[in-house]
Design a protein around this motif. Sequence first.
Motif, PDB file in Angstrom:
ATOM      1  N   GLU A  15      -0.161  -4.159 -80.629  1.00 56.07           N
ATOM      2  CA  GLU A  15      -0.974  -3.031 -81.059  1.00 56.07           C
ATOM      3  C   GLU A  15      -0.342  -2.371 -82.263  1.00 56.07           C
ATOM      4  O   GLU A  15      -1.034  -1.962 -83.199  1.00 56.07           O
ATOM      5  CB  GLU A  15      -1.096  -2.007 -79.924  1.00 56.07           C
ATOM      6  CG  GLU A  15      -2.104  -2.356 -78.882  1.00 56.07           C
ATOM      7  CD  GLU A  15      -2.176  -1.305 -77.792  1.00 56.07           C
ATOM      8  OE1 GLU A  15      -1.768  -0.155 -78.040  1.00 56.07           O
ATOM      9  OE2 GLU A  15      -2.644  -1.637 -76.719  1.00 56.07           O
ATOM     10  N   ASP A  19      -2.022  -2.069 -85.603  1.00 56.25           N
ATOM     11  CA  ASP A  19      -2.182  -0.764 -86.249  1.00 56.25           C
ATOM     12  C   ASP A  19      -1.668  -0.804 -87.684  1.00 56.25           C
ATOM     13  O   ASP A  19      -2.326  -0.316 -88.602  1.00 56.25           O
ATOM     14  CB  ASP A  19      -1.429   0.329 -85.476  1.00 56.25           C
ATOM     15  CG  ASP A  19      -2.163   0.769 -84.220  1.00 56.25           C
ATOM     16  OD1 ASP A  19      -3.362   0.419 -84.108  1.00 56.25           O
ATOM     17  OD2 ASP A  19      -1.545   1.460 -83.390  1.00 56.25           O
ATOM     18  N   SER A  20      -0.501  -1.402 -87.845  1.00 50.45           N
ATOM     19  CA  SER A  20       0.044  -1.462 -89.203  1.00 50.45           C
ATOM     20  C   SER A  20      -0.790  -2.400 -90.068  1.00 50.45           C
ATOM     21  O   SER A  20      -1.016  -2.156 -91.254  1.00 50.45           O
ATOM     22  CB  SER A  20       1.511  -1.877 -89.204  1.00 50.45           C
ATOM     23  OG  SER A  20       1.661  -3.213 -88.782  1.00 50.45           O
TER      24      SER A  20
END
Length: 150
Positions: A15, A19-20
């Motif tokens: 995640e 996300d990055s």
Amino acid sequence: MPRIKAQESRSQASEGSDDSGLMLAVAKQVQSTLEKKRKDNEVKFLGSAKAELAKSASAEVEEFEDALEDMKKIFDDFVMQHAAAEDEIRVLWEQLLKAHQKFSTFSEKKHASVIKNEKEREKGQVLGMATSKKAVEDCHKLIMSLSDDA
């Protein structure tokens, strides 16, 4: 339990990497959008600057052509006035030449008349001097003849 934690940490890591990655994709999209807007603004600016420059250049060219036309008119007026002045000067020279010819003819006639009158005067003076001499001689003879009789 360690397995759950490992899976959780993997899912959190995935995640986090998602996300990055998502953040990176959003950042790239924002950067791309900003870049596109910047290019659009540059194109608009360059287009308006080009139009303004063309308008300004057109106005300057028109002003230059008007000035050139004015200079041509002024020069044409000058040429016409100069030609008219030259015509007047030529007429004056012709009048001067005619007056000079008349004066020259008059002067020659007057000179001939003066010479003729001078010759007549000279003849009259010679005749008068001869008459005076004759009178003086006659007077002298008379005086001599009267003094012999006395």
